[in-house]
Each structure stands twice: as C-alpha cells, then as structure tokens.
Design a protein around this motif. Structure first.
Motif, PDB file in Angstrom:
ATOM      1  N   LEU B 791     -64.031 -55.170 -68.155  1.00 38.41           N
ATOM      2  CA  LEU B 791     -63.029 -54.419 -67.462  1.00 38.41           C
ATOM      3  C   LEU B 791     -63.359 -52.842 -67.182  1.00 38.41           C
ATOM      4  O   LEU B 791     -62.771 -52.231 -67.094  1.00 38.41           O
ATOM      5  CB  LEU B 791     -61.749 -54.429 -68.383  1.00 38.41           C
ATOM      6  CG  LEU B 791     -61.055 -55.961 -68.454  1.00 38.41           C
ATOM      7  CD1 LEU B 791     -60.204 -55.975 -69.741  1.00 38.41           C
ATOM      8  CD2 LEU B 791     -60.413 -56.185 -67.009  1.00 38.41           C
ATOM      9  N   PHE B 792     -64.534 -52.704 -67.317  1.00 39.42           N
ATOM     10  CA  PHE B 792     -65.372 -51.456 -67.227  1.00 39.42           C
ATOM     11  C   PHE B 792     -66.635 -51.624 -67.093  1.00 39.42           C
ATOM     12  O   PHE B 792     -67.219 -52.595 -67.009  1.00 39.42           O
ATOM     13  CB  PHE B 792     -65.033 -50.634 -68.396  1.00 39.42           C
ATOM     14  CG  PHE B 792     -65.449 -51.336 -69.770  1.00 39.42           C
ATOM     15  CD1 PHE B 792     -64.510 -52.082 -70.536  1.00 39.42           C
ATOM     16  CD2 PHE B 792     -66.904 -51.654 -70.111  1.00 39.42           C
ATOM     17  CE1 PHE B 792     -64.913 -52.939 -71.731  1.00 39.42           C
ATOM     18  CE2 PHE B 792     -67.159 -52.265 -71.310  1.00 39.42           C
ATOM     19  CZ  PHE B 792     -66.201 -52.897 -71.924  1.00 39.42           C
ATOM     20  N   SER B 793     -67.202 -50.535 -66.372  1.00 37.09           N
ATOM     21  CA  SER B 793     -68.555 -50.568 -65.689  1.00 37.09           C
ATOM     22  C   SER B 793     -69.849 -49.914 -66.664  1.00 37.09           C
ATOM     23  O   SER B 793     -69.213 -48.827 -67.292  1.00 37.09           O
ATOM     24  CB  SER B 793     -68.678 -50.148 -64.202  1.00 37.09           C
ATOM     25  OG  SER B 793     -69.886 -49.312 -64.368  1.00 37.09           O
ATOM     26  N   THR B 794     -70.405 -50.619 -67.170  1.00 36.86           N
ATOM     27  CA  THR B 794     -71.397 -50.178 -68.067  1.00 36.86           C
ATOM     28  C   THR B 794     -72.194 -48.760 -67.666  1.00 36.86           C
ATOM     29  O   THR B 794     -72.430 -47.985 -68.271  1.00 36.86           O
ATOM     30  CB  THR B 794     -72.618 -51.068 -68.705  1.00 36.86           C
ATOM     31  OG1 THR B 794     -73.386 -51.607 -67.411  1.00 36.86           O
ATOM     32  CG2 THR B 794     -72.025 -52.193 -69.442  1.00 36.86           C
ATOM     33  N   ASP B 795     -72.301 -48.773 -66.328  1.00 33.78           N
ATOM     34  CA  ASP B 795     -73.072 -47.753 -65.623  1.00 33.78           C
ATOM     35  C   ASP B 795     -72.100 -46.459 -66.076  1.00 33.78           C
ATOM     36  O   ASP B 795     -72.528 -45.463 -66.288  1.00 33.78           O
ATOM     37  CB  ASP B 795     -72.695 -47.818 -64.076  1.00 33.78           C
ATOM     38  CG  ASP B 795     -73.950 -48.983 -63.678  1.00 33.78           C
ATOM     39  OD1 ASP B 795     -74.593 -49.464 -64.427  1.00 33.78           O
ATOM     40  OD2 ASP B 795     -74.110 -49.138 -62.481  1.00 33.78           O
ATOM     41  N   LEU B 796     -70.711 -46.488 -65.725  1.00 34.58           N
ATOM     42  CA  LEU B 796     -69.836 -45.441 -66.175  1.00 34.58           C
ATOM     43  C   LEU B 796     -70.023 -44.995 -67.684  1.00 34.58           C
ATOM     44  O   LEU B 796     -70.031 -43.906 -67.866  1.00 34.58           O
ATOM     45  CB  LEU B 796     -68.356 -45.758 -65.743  1.00 34.58           C
ATOM     46  CG  LEU B 796     -68.132 -46.196 -64.123  1.00 34.58           C
ATOM     47  CD1 LEU B 796     -66.734 -46.576 -63.949  1.00 34.58           C
ATOM     48  CD2 LEU B 796     -68.677 -45.048 -63.421  1.00 34.58           C
ATOM     49  N   VAL B 797     -70.119 -46.161 -68.359  1.00 36.82           N
ATOM     50  CA  VAL B 797     -70.201 -45.728 -69.716  1.00 36.82           C
ATOM     51  C   VAL B 797     -71.604 -44.985 -70.036  1.00 36.82           C
ATOM     52  O   VAL B 797     -71.669 -44.060 -70.691  1.00 36.82           O
ATOM     53  CB  VAL B 797     -70.285 -47.109 -70.682  1.00 36.82           C
ATOM     54  CG1 VAL B 797     -70.567 -46.572 -72.186  1.00 36.82           C
ATOM     55  CG2 VAL B 797     -68.901 -47.718 -70.594  1.00 36.82           C
ATOM     56  N   TYR B 798     -72.481 -45.331 -69.249  1.00 37.29           N
ATOM     57  CA  TYR B 798     -73.867 -44.690 -69.413  1.00 37.29           C
ATOM     58  C   TYR B 798     -73.868 -43.310 -68.963  1.00 37.29           C
ATOM     59  O   TYR B 798     -74.368 -42.260 -69.673  1.00 37.29           O
ATOM     60  CB  TYR B 798     -74.827 -45.703 -68.558  1.00 37.29           C
ATOM     61  CG  TYR B 798     -76.171 -44.702 -68.545  1.00 37.29           C
ATOM     62  CD1 TYR B 798     -77.227 -44.930 -69.442  1.00 37.29           C
ATOM     63  CD2 TYR B 798     -76.373 -44.038 -67.210  1.00 37.29           C
ATOM     64  CE1 TYR B 798     -78.320 -44.139 -69.313  1.00 37.29           C
ATOM     65  CE2 TYR B 798     -77.860 -43.610 -67.039  1.00 37.29           C
ATOM     66  CZ  TYR B 798     -78.792 -43.549 -68.155  1.00 37.29           C
ATOM     67  OH  TYR B 798     -80.096 -42.671 -68.025  1.00 37.29           O
ATOM     68  N   ASP B 799     -73.124 -43.126 -67.880  1.00 40.29           N
ATOM     69  CA  ASP B 799     -73.003 -41.750 -67.419  1.00 40.29           C
ATOM     70  C   ASP B 799     -72.422 -41.009 -68.378  1.00 40.29           C
ATOM     71  O   ASP B 799     -72.720 -39.555 -68.619  1.00 40.29           O
ATOM     72  CB  ASP B 799     -72.130 -41.901 -66.224  1.00 40.29           C
ATOM     73  CG  ASP B 799     -72.953 -42.324 -64.849  1.00 40.29           C
ATOM     74  OD1 ASP B 799     -74.237 -42.452 -64.972  1.00 40.29           O
ATOM     75  OD2 ASP B 799     -72.346 -42.768 -63.906  1.00 40.29           O
ATOM     76  N   VAL B 800     -71.022 -41.533 -68.751  1.00 38.01           N
ATOM     77  CA  VAL B 800     -70.483 -40.456 -69.875  1.00 38.01           C
ATOM     78  C   VAL B 800     -71.055 -40.025 -71.230  1.00 38.01           C
ATOM     79  O   VAL B 800     -71.400 -39.112 -71.679  1.00 38.01           O
ATOM     80  CB  VAL B 800     -69.213 -41.314 -70.030  1.00 38.01           C
ATOM     81  CG1 VAL B 800     -68.349 -40.541 -71.255  1.00 38.01           C
ATOM     82  CG2 VAL B 800     -68.261 -41.168 -68.829  1.00 38.01           C
ATOM     83  N   LEU B 801     -71.738 -41.217 -71.778  1.00 32.64           N
ATOM     84  CA  LEU B 801     -72.577 -41.009 -73.065  1.00 32.64           C
ATOM     85  C   LEU B 801     -73.751 -40.130 -72.856  1.00 32.64           C
ATOM     86  O   LEU B 801     -73.830 -39.380 -73.522  1.00 32.64           O
ATOM     87  CB  LEU B 801     -73.182 -42.504 -73.445  1.00 32.64           C
ATOM     88  CG  LEU B 801     -73.582 -42.544 -74.882  1.00 32.64           C
ATOM     89  CD1 LEU B 801     -72.571 -42.056 -75.895  1.00 32.64           C
ATOM     90  CD2 LEU B 801     -73.993 -43.840 -75.099  1.00 32.64           C
TER      91      LEU B 801
END
Lengths: 231, 885
Positions: B791-801
């Motif tokens: 339900l979420f993209s790990t790419d977006l998590v990567y960017d934010v982190l």
C-alpha cells in the motif's frame, strides 16, 4: 536522438470547462483568478497509521508533505485553500499530529480560507483543526469533490493518477494530472502515496475516451502526454 | 584400502561389511571426517562433485547413532520398528524398514531392528542437515534411506521444508527424528519457536551442504546467526561443512566454529585429492564470430551437433532470456526431433519438475538451463556440459562443469561457446584458469545489518533476551565477528521502534524491555508477522505471464482483454516496464506480443514473428570476476598468448594495435573520437557491467560540469562508451579536460552522493533491505495480500528517510549492499586506484576495433545517464515529429 535541453516549466496550463488553471509541479492546482489553491490526497499521518499496525514506516511523512504544501502556498499566496479529501490517512489521524505539525498547519491557514473536503479516508471533519468542512463545493462552473463522478466541470482526486512513459528502453513512472478539458483528476500530494495507472479501468469510468492528457510531474518540469501514449 | 588400515578402524565392522557388500571401500576423506568427529572437531570437507561428499558428511552420525544404540542393545532388543510406526508415509521419509535379503546375507551379525527409545538420548535432534535447496534436502533423505535400510540402522531421518504439512511439523517439534534435513529459513523458524532449546539441546552435529554457495549471500548471513544460536543451545555440537573447491578454504572454515572475538577460529580442513582433471575446450567455430551480443546464434548448428553426438548434454546460459532464445533456435533446426528441454527459474514449477523428472529418467538429450541447475541434485548421467556465453568466473565454471559425469575418476567434459569476440578472451582465460585449478570464489561476507534485524526479531520471538548476551552470541558468527556494539544496538532499536531520531513510535513498539532489561515481544501479532516473512530471498517483483488471443492493434487498456488464458510463467516487472504494447519478446520458448498489463498479470499473445523486437537483457546478474578480468587483461597484453586464440580474434586485436593501442596489464586505455555528429569516449576497465554502469553515471555528471555536454552512455562487461556534444579530443588537447581528474577516485564522494539520491538501482537495493529487515512485510498477518498490493512505495519511503535521517541503520545496510551489489562500488573504487597514473589516451579520427563491441550495444541496451526530464522531453519531441510526419 539527442535529447533537447528540457525547458524548465514548473507549471502547465490545464483547462476545465473553459476555466484556466495552472497544474503545479508540486501536484497542486492553482486557479489564479480566484486565488484558489487545491491539493488532494495528502494522507497525513500515513506513517503512524501503519505504525499502529506494526509496520514502522519512517515518521517523517507528515513533515515532508506539509513542507511541500507550505512551499507552494508561499509561492502562490492563495486566498483560499481546498484540501480535496483524504487529507488524513484515517479518521483519527488528525489527533496524532505532532504539535509542530499542528502549528505548521495553523500558520498556513492564517489569513486565508481553508476548506477540508471529506474523503473516504477522512469522512469526518478534523475537529481539532481550523477550517470549514464540506462534502463538495462549487465555484462557478467548477465543482470540487473527492471521488470523481465524471460530470463536466469536476475536479477530483481519490484515484492517485500516475503515468508510465516508455522511452529508449527505460520507463519513467510519475504522478500526473489527468484531464480532457471537461474534467480533471488530481495527483496525490502525500509523501507516501503511490499511484494508479491512468490506463487502469477506473479512469475509463471518468473519461469517456482515451482522448485525455496526462500532465506528468517531472523533476523540474511538467510534461504533457496523450493518455494513449502512457501505460 | 585394506580393512586393517588404522583409520578404517574407526568404522564399525557392521559398516565395513556393508561397504564390502556393495563392492565399495570407504574413501579416504570419509574416514578422515570420521576421525575428526571422534576427535570432537568441526571440519570443512572440500571435494568436487561425485566424491561421495554426502555420505562422508553423514557417516559420523550414522556410526554414532549405531554405536549409541548398540550399547543399549539389551533393553531395547526385540522392539521392532517398521516404517509405519514412525510417522505417515510422505516426502523424504526414511525409516529402517525391512533389510534387503541380499544385504542381510552379506552381514555377519545384523543387530535387531529397534526403535530409538526415549531414555537412550535426550529428546531432541542428533544431527541437523542444512541445504540451500529444499529439493536437495529431499534428495539427500532419499539417498540416506539406502544405508539406513540396508544396515538396518535404528535411525529416523525426516525432512522439514516449506512443503512439509503443518501436522508433521508439529509432530517433529514434539517427537523429533534423529536426523532432520532442512533449509536456512526453516532453521530460523525453529530457533524462533519456544521449542528451540528442547529440539537442539542434544544436538551433536550440524551438516552444511553446498556451503560455498550458501555463504555468498544474505542467506549465509542468516545461517551463520542460526549457527551461533545452535552453538549456544548445544555447546557440544560440531559442524561439518561440505563445499566445492574455493579460493580460501581457511577463511571459509571460520564459518563452522564460534568466533571468540580475539583471533579468528578455524575448523579443520579435509581436502580430497583432485580426481580426474576436466577436459574443457572452446568451440572453434567455422562461422563468423559476432562482434557483440550474447545469443551465440552463429554457433547454433554446432551446438546442435554437440547435443547429437552425446548422450545427455546440459547447455548452460547466463540469463533466462538467453535460455529462451537458445531453446527456440535449437528447436528450429531440430530435424532429428531430439528431446531438448528448457529449465529456468521463471518457468512454472510444475513444468520445471516435469523436466527434472524426465532428466532423471534419462529421457532427455539436452537441457537448456540457467543457474537454476547449478547446484547439487544428481540428474542422471550427463556426459557433456556446454556453456554458452561468458564464463564470468573460473570457480563458477568449474562447478558447472562438475555437473557432467558425477563419477570422480573419470574426467568431466565441457565445451565453451563464446558469443562474441570479447567472450573468446574470457573463455580462453577461464580455460587456462581451470587447467591451473585456480579459484576465484569471493571472500567471506561481512554480515548484513538487515539480516541481523530479522534475526534479532526471531530471537525475541523465541525467548526474551538481554542485549549483552545476544550481542556476544551474534559475534560468534563469523560474518558478524567484527560487529560494532553501536550497530548492534541500533539494530535492536530499529526492531523495537524503527530506530528513528523522531521518537514517536514508543507506543507502537514491537519489542520492549521488561523490568529485568530483557527484550520481549509486545504482542502475538509481531510473532505471526515474523513467521510469515522469514527469509532473505527477495525476489524481483514478478508478474505472471498469461497467453491470450491477440486483439490486434490493442490499445493496452487494462480490463479490455479477456481474463483467463494459459499461464506461461513469470517475468521480472522491470523488464515489462520497458515494453510498450505491441512489442514482441521471447518467453516460454516462443515469440509473444505484449498486449496488456493488469495488476500482477501480463497478457501476451502468440506472435508470428520469427524474431522478437525487444532484445533480451544480455548480461546476467553475475559480473565478470575480478580474477578473470585480470587474466583477460594479461592475455590481451601478452601477444605471445594470442596464439591460443581463433584467427578472427587475432586479426581483430592486431588491427587494434595498428590503429590505437592494446591496453597493457596495468593500463586503462581511453579513446576519444567523433562519429555521426557526436563525440565519443570509450574506456576499457574490464570490471563488469555493474561497475561500468556506476562509472558511467558518475562520469556523465563530471563531463556535464566540464561542459562536455554528455548525452548518454552504455556499458558492457569490458568497456564503457560515453557520448556527447562536446569535442572531447579537442578538450583534452587544449587542456580543458583532464582525464586523470575525470577518473579520479574522488568521484566516489559528492558525485556519488548526489546520484544515489535518485538512483533506481539504489532504490531497488533499499527495497530489499526494507523487506529483509522486517520494516516492510511481504505478507500481512491475516491478509492474503501479495507484494503487489503493497500500500505504499518503498521508493517514497527511501526518499523521505534519506532526507530526514540519512544515517538510519537501513540506509547504512543499503549502502553496504551497494558496495558489492547492483552498484559494485567497491570494485569501482579498487579500479580507480589501480588505474591512477596509468591512463593512456588516444585521440582517434574514428571508432577503433576494440570499441566496436560496446558501440554496438548502443540502441540495444537501455541508455542511462539522462535525467527523467530529458527523457520525458525527448519522448514528447518524438511524438511531435511523428505527428508532423
């Protein structure tokens, strides 16, 4: 086959029922005549919503999303802001806001009207925050609601449109605005919100034919593609 | 070997008679392992395939269990045991059933069959066997059946894999067999259960099969942590590692013994004498050798001829798509209707099993396969291995060649078929290396932090732990021997609350310290989630490929296509991402047309084209080994060695000598030349495609800054070509471009950082770490959701982190992976320091012979180096042109 140096276009003209909007690179939509800014599907506190269920996503999504919103508000200085639904990831999300984030929202609201449109994730008004609440709102020929119905003059969100463009053996997958001049679906604004391909059948219910345009959010520029070219 | 030989005294008479009855004599290394076991030593056995490694690994256990039962003979005598009272029939079950009459006759005094009694040993396992493949575990169980049955040994052997029914797994925990055969993932699960101490408390021996293959990956890290736990639960247990030949046996042997922190501890090493040397030839093609590409299409009839002349051939290739192409081409010329089959990891499991069974039954003449058949199981008599394409590594090639002829005393035979001119050099270098028995297996890994996170969670699921205790236990595992305490504490913090600087998740903690300081799981859902997601194998996102009828001129709208269709197998999502509707590619042995994508399914129709439009990715995941690359450089530089090369290749290299330069062994040649209105820079680092791609990314950034206006680049295993608008030759001549500065190692600083922020490869690396560490579950408890519905993209998590906590433990783990994985940063760094001061520049007026292969990749391979905006703008531009005619 040389790539032309890309023109930097931080926004693109987008027309709905004769009204001219600017589709902003941030994913927001600006109506300059009305000084109205629209953002959709922020999904604030999505990280903590998952954390409650044991998936400890980094808790920085709200900060990141609000920072982008603050930037586009500072740039456009709108009189009115419409948050087009799913502003919060769940019903209780607004209660989990950190104090600093709450303050940031209050600062953005100062001196302008703020309308929370109800979404499927946040059907109830965020009682702990300022701003008026509505199911939908109409301004002139334009109606704003969360879930698109496909009627003329509608600006909606909910579907998180994205487009995939293939070129030279690479595919680029980005959020986009989808519009055929009569209606538009806005991209999601949240830091953790993914997308749904505009070629998914959900879009076929909104747009009567493939004759619509994807305004794709690049890194520093907007790019327009016919939907038929995307997948 | 004489029965009075002193070492064979270790073998009980009962066993000696069994060997004799079979017409065998125990092999030297089998007895050597027996001696190590008697001396209570852990040992690493290094032997080629066909040396009877498995029996060697189990012999100490069989003897010990026999002797233990023997000393309890009287109270147990007469308590008969049959297969039926062990447990139900089923896969991999082996029990001491009625002995074969023929064998009985050969045994002077067979002991009575009997059951292992509760009082004989404490309740748990005696021996744990771990293999990388569950099929191998099942196969070994079958192989063990024979000695156990024929010697009528009172031993229960069982397997435990993902396929084992729940009821049997539960029973195994209650009433464990003597020998359990399993996989690293199952070991992790057993350790994380409350039964761990009971199951493993009495463990005497751990047998690790195919250790050379296990230790090169994160599965090896997980296994090492499991071993550390086993050594704590069963301090007397000893390990036996079974391995193919490796470059550094001593280093590998550290894996088998607990490290104590001061000096490295090693297990004993037992090596077999070599066996017959393999006979390896390079195909001397009558056809014209291609300049580039990986298909070896030119050699098809010669490959077919080899299959025809031999009984059963294994035809190895490096990628699935090569396998597809080769299989299709072979059938096109299969006038004799030879039984040639296809085997690769993306094919439907049922189809693979069918091929394997036909193979075992000796029904096939040839199998075109990928590394899916690299390991272990005996498929019957293979008399020839044909390796098509680049060998990539000397050890890798030797292991593949070992698949032919599993008898030690006869030579294996192999033919190498280079697909292009550079591969001829690589094949030559590999053949020379094999003749010298030179090995190039990678060194032992440094344990990954994401795997540690998974293990820490597993430990907490088993029983509450104190940080100090677990830290010292983890450091006993060889890959984690040098683990810093801070890294460990950060991992524990990550497991507990995500390890974020913003401490907002205390109330959602997955593990918490109790009043004694012990970390405990906070709720049962955490345990369930761990069980569902255990393991370190993160597959590429795969899409199911289904064959439907073409709609002709389809628009690719999902949903328009009729659902259903025949399932052909699975394909990597990133491959499909590059396709547009109407593109054709080869899959399941036929050319198919891409019709539509819907959720996790790719719809294709049968295409009538003979050739697929989309060229297959040719490289494969294994880069050319550093060792082999070095040999290739030396082979190139040494003209006298060219005698061993085909005429066509010699001519090509001679021409290069005339018009440009052959790189010396320590040099890197850089050529610049104009072509078609653009300017090119080609260099020859010979460090593999992955390192070259990273180099290409970084070089284009620097050329951008030098105002050379680079446009793109393409890499192969040997070279890198960058092109742009600026006249590079002139820039070098006028001193506006300094090649030494361009290739300086400082590119691994800021340029790298800037690029990593947006690199798709880095995001893929991060995704794997996020999944393995347990941040992002592959499967959610109580939901049947696959990865695709994530339900979420790990790419977006990567960017934010990355933006908000750049030193987070998961980003550190991803960075460590990038050093050796998809970005091959370590190798790039080593290369940049190697060539410092040894760059030789040639400004040419046109493309050189050596540059042709990489130049031919342009247009076939995805072009990198451009930012998304440029590519999007270009795609839009093309549309305009198309529309305006």
């Amino acid at each position: 086959m040389n790539a032309p140096a890309a023109k930097q276009q931080p926004d693109a003209a987008l027309t709905v029922s004769g009204v001219a909007f600017a589709a902003d690179l941030s994913g927001a939509l600006y109506w300059s005549e009305e000084r109205l800014l629209v953002v959709s599907d922020m999904h604030l506190e999505k990280g903590s919503s998952f954390a409650m269920r044991g998936v400890l996503l980094p808790p920085f999504d709200t900060v990141a999303t609000l920072a982008r919103l603050a930037a586009v508000i500072a740039r456009t200085n709108p009189r009115t802001v419409i948050a087009l639904g799913d502003s919060f990831h769940d019903r209780d999300a607004h209660q989990r806001l950190a104090d600093a984030d709450r303050d940031a929202i209050a600062a953005m609201q100062t001196g302008r009207d703020w309308i929370w449109i109800a979404g499927n994730h946040d059907p109830l008004p965020p009682a702990t925050l300022r701003g008026s609440v509505a199911e939908e709102i109409a301004i002139g020929a334009i109606s704003f609601r969360h879930e698109p119905t496909g009627v003329e003059g509608e600006i909606a969100g909910h579907l998180h449109p994205k487009a995939r463009v293939a070129t030279r053996g690479r595919a680029i997958d980005r959020r986009c605005f989808a519009s055929d001049g009569m209606r538009a679906v806005m991209p999601s604004f949240g830091a953790y919100t993914g997308g749904l391909s505009i070629r998914d059948r959900a879009f076929a219910k909104i747009f009567p034919s493939l004759d619509f345009t994807a305004h794709v959010l690049g890194d520093a520029s907007m790019h327009a593609f016919p939907a038929a070219r995307c997948f | 070997m004489s029965p009075h030989d002193s070492s064979s005294d270790l073998l009980p008479g009962h066993f000696k008679r069994w060997f004799a009855a079979r017409g065998w004599t125990p092999r030297e290394h089998q007895l050597a392992l027996l001696a190590k076991a008697k001396a209570k030593r852990s040992a690493l056995l290094i032997a080629p395939t066909g040396a009877g490694k498995t029996l060697a690994g189990f012999l100490p256990t069989l003897v010990e269990l026999y002797e233990a039962a023997d000393s309890h003979l009287s109270p147990l005598a007469g308590r008969g045991r049959t297969a039926s009272n062990a447990s139900g029939p089923g896969e991999g079950q082996s029990a001491a059933s009625a002995p074969h009459p023929a064998t009985l006759a050969a045994l002077a005094s067979p002991p009575s069959p009997r059951k292992r009694g509760e009082g004989k040993r404490s309740g748990g396992l005696h021996t744990l066997y771990i293999s990388p493949l569950k099929a191998l575990a099942v196969d070994i169980a079958r192989n063990l059946e024979r000695p156990v049955a024929e010697m009528n040994l009172p031993i229960r052997v069982e397997t435990r894999t993902g396929d084992t029914p729940v009821s049997r797994r539960q029973r195994q925990r209650r009433d464990p067999p003597d020998i359990l055969l399993t996989t690293p993932e199952q070991l992790a699960l057993l350790i994380s259960s409350a039964d761990g101490p009971y199951l493993f408390g009495s463990l005497q021996r751990i047998v690790l099969d195919e250790l050379h293959a296990l230790v090169t990956s994160k599965r090896g890290d997980l296994l090492s942590l499991g071993l550390a736990r086993l050594f704590r639960l069963a301090p007397d247990a000893k390990a036996i590692g079974l391995s193919a030949t490796v470059a550094e046996p001593q280093s590998l042997s550290r894996f088998l013994v607990p490290q104590d922190g001061s000096a490295p501890a090693y297990a004993d090493i037992v090596m077999t004498s070599g066996g017959a040397a393999p006979i390896v030839e390079m195909l001397d093609t009558k056809e014209r050798l291609p300049w580039a590409g990986h298909t070896a299409r030119h050699a098809m009839s010669e490959i077919y001829d080899l299959i025809k002349r031999n009984k059963t051939s294994l035809v190895f290739v490096n990628t699935r798509s090569q396998a597809e192409m080769l299989f299709q081409e072979l059938w096109r010329i299969n006038d004799d209707g030879l039984a040639i089959a296809l085997h690769h990891g993306s094919l439907d499991v049922a189809q693979r099993r069918k091929v394997e069974n036909a193979m075992a039954a000796g029904k096939l003449r040839g199998v075109v396969c990928t590394s899916s058949l690299d390991l272990g199981i005996d498929w019957g008599d293979i008399d020839l291995v044909i390796n098509v394409g680049a060998p990539k590594g000397a050890s890798r090639m030797m292991q593949r060649i070992g698949r032919a002829n599993h008898r030690l005393d006869e030579p294996s035979r192999a033919v190498m078929v280079p697909a292009n001119r550079f591969e001829v050099l690589e094949c030559r270098a590999a053949i020379d290396a094999i003749a010298e028995n030179a090995q190039d297996t990678p060194p032992l890994r440094t344990g990954a932090l994401d795997v540690l996170a998974q293990h820490v969670m597993g430990c907490a699921c088993g029983e509450p732990f104190l940080s100090d205790d677990l830290y010292s236990e983890v450091c006993h595992a060889a890959p984690y021997a040098d683990l810093a305490r801070k890294d460990f504490d950060d991992v524990v913090d990550f497991v507990a609350t995500g390890g974020y600087a913003l401490k907002s998740y205390e109330r959602f903690a997955r593990i918490k310290q109790d009043k004694d300081g012990k970390w405990r799981v906070t709720n049962p859902r955490v345990r369930q989630s761990y069980r569902l997601n255990v393991g370190t194998i993160v597959e590429e996102q795969m899409l199911k490929v289904k064959l439907v009828r073409s709609r002709g001129g389809g628009s690719g709208v999902t949903g328009g296509i009729a659902r259903g269709g025949r399932m052909l197998g699975e394909v990597e999502e990133y491959f499909v991402e590059g396709l547009t509707v109407g593109d054709t590619f080869v899959f399941g042995g036929e050319v198919v047309r891409y019709e539509a994508l819907a959720e996790d399914q790719v719809y294709v129709s049968r295409a009538n084209d003979a050739d697929a439009k989309v060229p297959a990715y040719g490289g494969g995941k294994f880069p050319l080994s550093t060792y082999l690359a070095d040999r290739v450089r030396h082979l190139l530089a040494d003209k006298s060695a060219w005698r061993g090369l085909p005429d066509q290749v010699r001519d090509w290299l001679s021409l290069q000598t005339q018009v440009s330069k052959i790189p010396g062994p320590a040099e890197m040649v850089v050529e610049t030349f104009p072509r078609g209105g653009k300017h090119y820079l080609v260099c020859y680092p010979f460090e593999g495609r992955l390192a070259h791609q990273t180099l290409g990314m970084l070089l284009t950034r620097r050329l951008e800054r030098a105002r050379a206006r680079p446009l793109g680049f393409v890499a192969n295993e040997y070279a890198l070509a960058v092109w742009g608008v600026g006249d590079l030759s002139a820039m070098v001549r006028q001193g506006r471009l300094d090649l030494a500065a361009l290739f300086d190692a400082d590119m691994l600083g800021d340029d790298l950082e800037a690029w990593l922020a947006e690199s798709a490869l880095m995001k893929r690396t991060f995704r794997a770490c996020a999944i393995i560490s347990g941040l992002i579950p592959r499967r959610f408890v109580g939901e049947d959701k696959s990865r695709r519905q994530m339900l979420f993209s790990t790419d977006l998590v990567y960017d934010v982190l990355r933006k908000h906590q750049a030193d987070h433990v998961l980003l550190r783990a991803a960075r460590a992976d990038a050093a050796t994985g998809l970005l091959d940063l370590k190798r790039l760094g080593d290369m940049l320091s190697r060539i410092k001061g040894h760059i030789v520049h040639r400004a040419l007026d046109r493309v050189s012979p050596l540059a042709v292969p990489v130049m031919l990749e342009i247009g076939r391979e995805a072009v990198y180096g451009e930012a998304a905006d440029e590519l999007l703008a270009e795609a839009a531009e093309e549309l305009v042109k198309e529309a305006m005619g």
